[in-house]
Design a protein around this motif. Structure first.
Motif, PDB file in Angstrom:
ATOM      1  N   TRP A  27       4.012  -1.895   5.504  1.00 15.59           N
ATOM      2  CA  TRP A  27       3.080  -3.192   5.188  1.00 15.59           C
ATOM      3  C   TRP A  27       1.313  -3.872   5.506  1.00 15.59           C
ATOM      4  O   TRP A  27       1.288  -4.397   6.338  1.00 15.59           O
ATOM      5  CB  TRP A  27       4.768  -4.681   5.751  1.00 15.59           C
ATOM      6  N   GLY A  46       5.954   1.813   1.093  1.00 19.63           N
ATOM      7  CA  GLY A  46       6.450   1.178  -0.299  1.00 19.63           C
ATOM      8  C   GLY A  46       5.639   2.371  -1.160  1.00 19.63           C
ATOM      9  O   GLY A  46       5.468   3.245  -0.628  1.00 19.63           O
ATOM     10  N   VAL A  47       5.536   1.570  -2.146  1.00 18.68           N
ATOM     11  CA  VAL A  47       5.214   2.329  -3.399  1.00 18.68           C
ATOM     12  C   VAL A  47       3.731   2.061  -3.760  1.00 18.68           C
ATOM     13  O   VAL A  47       3.069   2.850  -3.573  1.00 18.68           O
ATOM     14  CB  VAL A  47       5.821   2.333  -4.756  1.00 18.68           C
ATOM     15  N   GLY A  48       3.063   0.819  -3.473  1.00 23.00           N
ATOM     16  CA  GLY A  48       1.817   0.278  -3.714  1.00 23.00           C
ATOM     17  C   GLY A  48       1.132   1.430  -2.696  1.00 23.00           C
ATOM     18  O   GLY A  48       0.982   0.768  -1.739  1.00 23.00           O
ATOM     19  N   VAL A  93      12.282   2.333  -2.819  1.00 24.07           N
ATOM     20  CA  VAL A  93      11.376   0.832  -3.773  1.00 24.07           C
ATOM     21  C   VAL A  93      12.623   0.437  -5.025  1.00 24.07           C
ATOM     22  O   VAL A  93      12.651  -0.215  -4.977  1.00 24.07           O
ATOM     23  CB  VAL A  93      10.413   0.752  -3.180  1.00 24.07           C
ATOM     24  N   ARG A 108       0.901  -6.961  -8.248  1.00 27.28           N
ATOM     25  CA  ARG A 108      -0.407  -7.269  -7.268  1.00 27.28           C
ATOM     26  C   ARG A 108      -0.402  -8.678  -7.426  1.00 27.28           C
ATOM     27  O   ARG A 108      -1.406  -8.846  -8.708  1.00 27.28           O
ATOM     28  CB  ARG A 108      -0.739  -6.581  -6.412  1.00 27.28           C
ATOM     29  N   HIS A 146       6.453 -11.115  -1.318  1.00 28.37           N
ATOM     30  CA  HIS A 146       5.756 -10.593  -1.069  1.00 28.37           C
ATOM     31  C   HIS A 146       7.409 -10.345  -0.738  1.00 28.37           C
ATOM     32  O   HIS A 146       7.775  -9.088  -0.323  1.00 28.37           O
ATOM     33  CB  HIS A 146       5.261 -10.193  -0.502  1.00 28.37           C
TER      34      HIS A 146
HETATM   35  O1  GLV Z   1       5.094  -4.049  -2.630  1.00 27.62           O
HETATM   36  C1  GLV Z   1       5.360  -2.958  -2.841  1.00 27.62           C
HETATM   37  C2  GLV Z   1       5.589  -1.541  -2.755  1.00 27.62           C
HETATM   38  O2  GLV Z   1       4.298  -1.388  -2.557  1.00 27.62           O
HETATM   39  O3  GLV Z   1       5.851  -0.974  -2.646  1.00 27.62           O
END
Ligand code: GLV
Length: 349
Positions: free
Chosen positions: A79, A102-104, A127, A265, A313
């Motif tokens: 995170w 995560g993905v972002g 995710v 986001r 989140h």
């Molecule tokens: O916010 C969650 C992600 O980026 O996977």
């Protein structure tokens, strides 16, 4: 590293220590933020990580930056922590890879990291389903005013009239999905099961068979999706192109009965414009898993509105999905350390 201490079986006293043998090659050093706590790797993931790595926390690194820095070969970002800046990269001369939980990747300067010869990976496999669930949970909660009715149900007087609990029917309503990647598509699968009509906008159109499988109609222009949808769900990555994608103009295109759901986001929405739209009835409601910043200051106008649901989140935060993220991160890190292709490498654009 495992240390085996052998003692004589006759005397079983310390003076009979024969040798201390260091077993196994030293494991690669992995830097993590902290263990436990809001930004720390979950305690339950630590035994798994320790099978593959020697774990070192940011606190330990900062206490002995010079010696520890040389040993660190990988970072696992949990995170967004630790913050990756030039100073940190300069203190880790043997760093090979950063795995994101995560993905972002909008919190990372990908070009800076690549300029240090460090590879990057995210966790798209882990995710998708859970984040899609978060989107649907927010849609349903907002449609049926779950937070408001919960508060009525636990209030001492339970004083309410029918109009206070009247929701919006989901079956037959139109969902507009903006961003039809893995997560967007899984939302469409779920929305189909809820008998919704589905519109979507994406940079590239999906294959016709994929559209047909979920009954989704492509909208080349976001405006047309905004004008038709009863629920608009934002699932795009944050990039310079999507920054404040939804502002005053876009909100005014939406139906006054429509709900905005954001699981991408916070900065994808112009928050000031959103507050004004919610206060003046330009749109019906909003359900936000993401805000800018996170968390919002405690006196922020969005926290005072009855027609807003905010979650912290939540995204992928379920027991199984978070564990899968750690597994995906370990896979990527081990691949990078062994000179193999990374299963989910992210390249700077
Ligand atoms: O916010 C969650 C992600 O980026 O996977």
């Amino acid at each position: 590293m495992e240390i085996i201490i052998c003692v004589s079986s006759d005397t079983l006293c310390l003076s009979s220590l024969i040798f201390v043998q260091i077993m196994e090659e030293e494991l690669p050093w992995l830097l993590v933020n902290e263990v436990g706590g809001i930004r720390g790797i979950l305690h339950s993931h630590v035994p798994f990580l320790k099978k593959h790595f020697h774990l070192i926390t940011m606190k330990e690194f900062l206490e002995n930056r010079k010696d520890v820095g040389k040993k660190v070969q990988a970072i696992y970002l949990w995170w967004h922590k630790p913050v990756i800046d030039k100073e940190l990269l300069q203190s880790l001369p043997n760093l090979k890879v950063i795995a994101n939980s995560g993905v972002g990747m909008d919190h990372l300067d990908l070009n800076l990291i690549a300029s240090f010869g460090v590879k990057m990976a995210n966790a798209p496999r882990a995710v998708s389903s859970t984040t899609a669930d978060t989107g649907m949970a927010l849609l349903l909660a907002s449609a049926r005013r779950l937070v408001e009715v919960h508060n009525i149900s636990i209030s001492p007087s339970m004083d309410y009239c029918e109009a206070d609990i009247l929701g919006v029917k989901v079956a037959g309503a139109t969902l507009g999905i903006i961003g039809m990647g893995r997560i967007g598509y899984k939302i469409a699968v779920r929305a189909k099961a809820f008998e919704m009509n589905i519109l979507y906008h994406n940079r590239t159109r999906r294959k016709v068979q994929e559209e047909q499988a979920v009954g989704a109609t492509y909208c080349k222009k976001i405006d047309s999706l905004l004008q038709q949808a009863d629920f608009v769900m934002l699932v795009v990555s944050l990039t310079p192109q999507t920054h404040k994608l939804i502002g005053k103009r876009e909100l005014e295109l939406m139906k006054p009965t429509a709900t905005l759901i954001n699981i991408s986001r916070g900065a994808v929405v112009d928050q000031e414009a959103l507050v004004a739209a919610l206060q003046t009835g330009v749109i019906r409601a909003a359900a936000l898993d993401v805000t800018a910043p996170e968390p919002l200051p405690r006196d922020h106008a969005l926290l005072k509105l009855k027609n807003v649901i905010i979650t912290p989140h939540l995204g992928i935060k379920t027991d199984k999905a978070t564990y899968m993220i750690t597994e995906e991160a370990v896979e990527n890190i081990l691949a990078a350390l062994n000179g193999l292709p990374l299963p989910s490498e992210v390249l700077p654009s």
